[in-house]
Write a protein that holds these residues in place. Sequence first.
Motif, PDB file in Angstrom:
ATOM      1  N   ILE A 125      22.477  -1.991  61.885  1.00 13.34           N
ATOM      2  CA  ILE A 125      21.273  -2.673  62.343  1.00 13.34           C
ATOM      3  C   ILE A 125      20.285  -2.614  61.181  1.00 13.34           C
ATOM      4  N   VAL A 126      19.803  -3.754  60.736  1.00 14.14           N
ATOM      5  CA  VAL A 126      18.860  -3.805  59.618  1.00 14.14           C
ATOM      6  C   VAL A 126      17.578  -4.468  60.109  1.00 14.14           C
ATOM      7  N   ASN A 127      16.468  -3.744  59.985  1.00 15.15           N
ATOM      8  CA  ASN A 127      15.188  -4.267  60.463  1.00 15.15           C
ATOM      9  C   ASN A 127      14.044  -3.635  59.673  1.00 15.15           C
ATOM     10  N   ASP A 128      12.834  -3.759  60.157  1.00 14.67           N
ATOM     11  CA  ASP A 128      11.672  -3.227  59.447  1.00 14.67           C
ATOM     12  C   ASP A 128      11.688  -1.696  59.376  1.00 14.67           C
ATOM     13  N   GLY A 129      12.483  -1.072  60.194  1.00 16.63           N
ATOM     14  CA  GLY A 129      12.568   0.389  60.173  1.00 16.63           C
ATOM     15  C   GLY A 129      13.619   0.918  59.230  1.00 16.63           C
ATOM     16  N   GLY A 130      14.389   0.041  58.602  1.00 16.37           N
ATOM     17  CA  GLY A 130      15.421   0.462  57.669  1.00 16.37           C
ATOM     18  C   GLY A 130      16.804   0.027  58.108  1.00 16.37           C
ATOM     19  N   VAL A 131      17.794   0.843  57.757  1.00 15.48           N
ATOM     20  CA  VAL A 131      19.186   0.572  58.103  1.00 15.48           C
ATOM     21  C   VAL A 131      19.671   1.674  59.043  1.00 15.48           C
ATOM     22  N   PHE A 132      20.210   1.266  60.192  1.00 17.28           N
ATOM     23  CA  PHE A 132      20.770   2.200  61.160  1.00 17.28           C
ATOM     24  C   PHE A 132      22.288   2.006  61.142  1.00 17.28           C
ATOM     25  N   GLN A 133      22.971   2.948  60.523  1.00 13.21           N
ATOM     26  CA  GLN A 133      24.403   2.811  60.255  1.00 13.21           C
ATOM     27  C   GLN A 133      25.215   3.749  61.144  1.00 13.21           C
ATOM     28  N   LEU A 134      26.284   3.215  61.709  1.00  7.07           N
ATOM     29  CA  LEU A 134      27.200   4.004  62.531  1.00  7.07           C
ATOM     30  C   LEU A 134      28.628   3.748  62.054  1.00  7.07           C
ATOM     31  N   VAL A 135      29.349   4.821  61.728  1.00  3.12           N
ATOM     32  CA  VAL A 135      30.752   4.715  61.327  1.00  3.12           C
ATOM     33  C   VAL A 135      31.568   5.620  62.242  1.00  3.12           C
ATOM     34  N   ILE A 136      32.637   5.076  62.801  1.00  3.43           N
ATOM     35  CA  ILE A 136      33.559   5.875  63.613  1.00  3.43           C
ATOM     36  C   ILE A 136      34.959   5.742  63.029  1.00  3.43           C
ATOM     37  N   GLU A 137      35.530   6.871  62.688  1.00  2.00           N
ATOM     38  CA  GLU A 137      36.923   6.922  62.256  1.00  2.00           C
ATOM     39  C   GLU A 137      37.766   7.203  63.500  1.00  2.00           C
ATOM     40  N   GLU A 138      38.411   6.172  64.000  1.00  4.46           N
ATOM     41  CA  GLU A 138      39.127   6.301  65.269  1.00  4.46           C
ATOM     42  C   GLU A 138      40.312   7.254  65.131  1.00  4.46           C
ATOM     43  N   GLU A 139      40.408   8.205  66.041  1.00  4.56           N
ATOM     44  CA  GLU A 139      41.530   9.144  66.026  1.00  4.56           C
ATOM     45  C   GLU A 139      41.672   9.767  67.404  1.00  4.56           C
ATOM     46  N   THR A 140      42.839  10.358  67.620  1.00  4.09           N
ATOM     47  CA  THR A 140      43.123  11.012  68.898  1.00  4.09           C
ATOM     48  C   THR A 140      42.447  12.374  68.934  1.00  4.09           C
ATOM     49  N   LEU A 141      41.907  12.713  70.073  1.00  2.00           N
ATOM     50  CA  LEU A 141      41.239  14.000  70.244  1.00  2.00           C
ATOM     51  C   LEU A 141      42.227  15.153  70.123  1.00  2.00           C
ATOM     52  N   ASN A 142      41.864  16.144  69.321  1.00  7.64           N
ATOM     53  CA  ASN A 142      42.621  17.395  69.272  1.00  7.64           C
ATOM     54  C   ASN A 142      42.157  18.255  70.447  1.00  7.64           C
ATOM     55  N   ASP A 143      42.962  18.283  71.502  1.00  5.01           N
ATOM     56  CA  ASP A 143      42.569  19.026  72.695  1.00  5.01           C
ATOM     57  C   ASP A 143      43.277  20.372  72.803  1.00  5.01           C
ATOM     58  N   ASP A 144      43.724  20.885  71.656  1.00  4.45           N
ATOM     59  CA  ASP A 144      44.361  22.209  71.630  1.00  4.45           C
ATOM     60  C   ASP A 144      43.467  23.256  70.988  1.00  4.45           C
ATOM     61  N   LEU A 145      42.153  23.006  70.947  1.00  2.53           N
ATOM     62  CA  LEU A 145      41.248  23.929  70.274  1.00  2.53           C
ATOM     63  C   LEU A 145      40.982  25.189  71.077  1.00  2.53           C
ATOM     64  N   ILE A 146      41.146  25.108  72.384  1.00  2.00           N
ATOM     65  CA  ILE A 146      40.953  26.289  73.223  1.00  2.00           C
ATOM     66  C   ILE A 146      42.293  26.971  73.397  1.00  2.00           C
ATOM     67  N   SER A 147      42.464  28.116  72.779  1.00  2.00           N
ATOM     68  CA  SER A 147      43.730  28.848  72.816  1.00  2.00           C
ATOM     69  C   SER A 147      43.866  29.610  74.127  1.00  2.00           C
ATOM     70  N   PRO A 148      45.026  29.505  74.797  1.00  2.00           N
ATOM     71  CA  PRO A 148      45.250  30.317  76.002  1.00  2.00           C
ATOM     72  C   PRO A 148      45.143  31.808  75.710  1.00  2.00           C
ATOM     73  N   ILE A 149      45.539  32.212  74.497  1.00  3.41           N
ATOM     74  CA  ILE A 149      45.427  33.626  74.142  1.00  3.41           C
ATOM     75  C   ILE A 149      43.961  34.028  74.070  1.00  3.41           C
ATOM     76  N   ALA A 150      43.143  33.218  73.383  1.00  6.21           N
ATOM     77  CA  ALA A 150      41.722  33.523  73.276  1.00  6.21           C
ATOM     78  C   ALA A 150      41.052  33.517  74.637  1.00  6.21           C
ATOM     79  N   GLU A 151      41.442  32.550  75.476  1.00  3.58           N
ATOM     80  CA  GLU A 151      40.853  32.453  76.813  1.00  3.58           C
ATOM     81  C   GLU A 151      41.147  33.708  77.623  1.00  3.58           C
ATOM     82  N   ALA A 152      42.394  34.177  77.565  1.00  4.53           N
ATOM     83  CA  ALA A 152      42.780  35.375  78.316  1.00  4.53           C
ATOM     84  C   ALA A 152      42.084  36.624  77.787  1.00  4.53           C
ATOM     85  N   LEU A 153      42.012  36.747  76.471  1.00  3.13           N
ATOM     86  CA  LEU A 153      41.360  37.920  75.883  1.00  3.13           C
ATOM     87  C   LEU A 153      39.871  37.946  76.225  1.00  3.13           C
ATOM     88  N   ALA A 154      39.237  36.777  76.217  1.00  7.35           N
ATOM     89  CA  ALA A 154      37.806  36.718  76.517  1.00  7.35           C
ATOM     90  C   ALA A 154      37.520  37.005  77.979  1.00  7.35           C
TER      91      ALA A 154
END
Length: 364
Positions: free
Chosen positions: A158-187
């Motif tokens: 978006i380019v206007n009197d306020g400047g440039v508003f830039q959005l970039v998205i690198e499309e990719e699949t979500l890594n949904d293995d960040l929560i470890s069952p081991i860590a969850e159990a220990l916590a």
Amino acid sequence: MQRIVTTTLLAISLCLSIAFTSAQAANAKDHPLINRFPGANIDQYEHLEYEEMSFILSKPYHKDGAWVADKILPVAGKVTYIHYKLPKTKSPLQVFRNYQKAIKKQNMTVLFNCERTCVKVNAGHLDHLYNNHQDFYFNYGFDQYIVAKRDNFYLSLIVNDGGVFQLVIEEETLNDDLISPIAEALASTGKIDLYGFHFDSGKSALKPESDSELAELATILNEHPALKIKIVGHTDNVGDSKANLKLSAARAKSVLNALVKNFNVNAANLSAEGQGETQPVDTNSTDMGRAKNRRVEIIAINPEVIYGGTANTYNTDHTTAEAAAEAQQEAPADNSGNIVDSAEEVVDKAEKVKDVAKRFKKFF
């Protein structure tokens, strides 16, 4: 008193918002997909490992009291938002034309292009069309807008009197293995029985198929360097009890050594012992029961560090509310002898003020 507390909270919230924005901008850099316009400066910057937003692919219009668009493209992945301020001598039209040419040179496919004046509406009023849950700063007119794509990269400007508003998205699949069952159990429980450490019968040397379990445990320990654990070996009741006790200790020690040698885990945070056949979790009268009893148990000495060490955002978000609650405890009574506000009311106001402050920056 009430006005003083509210005004103070507003000032604190605005200072925190400005400080946060400045810190983000100081660490900001152009996205490699496209260069900034010469002389432009980064005013605001955000980068998220994963989020979903939408690109407007048709001209917005007003209908039934709301702004709508017939074509919206939701994209999820790595998000980079940048607001550039432009030199005063450069017009938005000049900047937009240069971006159009740069997009063409980059062999990007234009998905939507809307010349000035695209729509007479403040760009911030289209937040719901961008799916802007992060409240990225969009302001001034929705004058010139372009969306382009190359490979799995999506770009909008978006380019206007306020400047440039830039959005970039690198499309990719979500890594949904960040929560470890081991860590969850220990916590949550402070311990877990693991069956992914493999040994030959009567032996203490780890087999190669143990590597995945070792890697997951090592990742938790290295991500939480203050975490201390005890590694406890257990056996079934087959054979001599003294031999089982010795074998269980040797197996626990093998796990400890592998974590230190192969995964650079701090040895000072680890201890190992064997309990032999003394602590069964199932019957020893069946093959299945004996298999459950042959295990390595991990006990967290200080499990609170697993999630306590990652709570910085939570603590920051609640600083204003906690300060308000403390201030209320010391607040004087009014003429009738009543406290001006209850602690709960002040906390609620603090949260509302914080939200107002976040949105207030759109008008600077």
